[in-house]
Scaffold this active site. Structure first.
Site, mmCIF file in Angstrom:
data_model
loop_
_atom_site.group_PDB
_atom_site.id
_atom_site.type_symbol
_atom_site.label_atom_id
_atom_site.label_comp_id
_atom_site.label_asym_id
_atom_site.label_seq_id
_atom_site.Cartn_x
_atom_site.Cartn_y
_atom_site.Cartn_z
ATOM 1 N N HIS A 91 0.826 -1.217 0.000
ATOM 2 C CA HIS A 91 0.000 0.000 0.000
ATOM 3 C C HIS A 91 0.859 1.265 0.000
ATOM 4 C CE1 HIS A 91 -2.123 -3.314 2.149
ATOM 5 N NE2 HIS A 91 -3.060 -3.011 1.271
HETATM 6 S S1 FES Z 1 1.644 -0.492 3.319
HETATM 7 FE FE1 FES Z 1 0.070 -1.884 3.772
HETATM 8 S S2 FES Z 1 1.139 -3.632 4.429
HETATM 9 FE FE2 FES Z 1 2.713 -2.194 4.029
#
Ligand code: FES
Length: 201
Positions: A157
């Protein structure tokens, strides 16, 4: 192909095969040993501290190990990498490591006992993906901004961490990477999972 060429090819194959079998043998002997332990002894063995030889890790290089089934990273930071840390104090969420993500002896500007060695659990504090080590020069290939100073990028993410495992502001991950308990047994050997306070993680 000449006979000599065939012999050399065969020799290479046999060498490779012997290496793989040797590696498999090492695993095969470890499994019966663990499986003969009682459930409580097995749990202790899996969670036991691990001794790691860090002598061969070159400046700028990261090596990965396993402890308690988790990835542990040891990054040998060079001088230029250490200099980036104070420059990023205004860009990271917890610059002074106020939150309990490390033992007290790693609550300092480099989050480590020895400035040159960062030891962290390689799991993102958002949802547990394993981030990628991205040195400054590799920023472009990971789509990171031109002012990237090196650190860790989580592809799940998009969370970013600096070279001390401090999380940047405005990313999904809420906290710095975890520094496990550890202690140096010599200049080149470190014990991960316990320290001389007598406590084991
Ligand atoms: S940014 Fe979501 S698990 Fe690393």
């Amino acid at each position: 192909m000449s006979e000599q060429g065939i012999d050399q090819g065969r020799r290479r194959f046999l060498t490779t095969a012997a290496t793989v079998v040797g590696g498999a043998g090492a695993v095969a002997t470890a499994v019966p040993f663990i499986s003969t332990l009682t459930p409580s002894a097995r749990a202790r063995a899996i969670g036991a501290p691990v001794e790691i030889d860090i002598g061969a890790i070159k400046p700028g290089e990261l090596q990965r190990f396993k402890w308690q089934g988790k990835p542990v990273w040891i990054l040998h930071r060079d001088e230029a990498q250490l200099k980036t840390l104070p420059e990023l104090d205004g860009s990271v969420r917890d610059p002074g490591s106020e939150e309990a993500q490390q033992p007290d002896y790693a609550r300092n500007e480099h989050r480590s006992i020895k400035p040159e060695y960062l030891i962290v659990v390689g799991l993102c504090t958002h949802l547990g993906c394993s981030p990628t080590y991205v040195p400054r020069d590799d920023a472009q290939s990971h789509g990171l901004a031109g002012d990237w100073k090196g650190g860790f990028f989580c592809p799940c993410h998009g969370s970013r961490f600096d070279l001390a495992g401090r999380v940047y502001k405005d990313v999904p991950a809420p906290r710095n990477l975890v520094v496990p308990q550890h202690q140096y047994l010599s200049d080149s050997r470190v014990l991960v999972g316990a320290d001389d306070t007598g406590a084991a993680t």
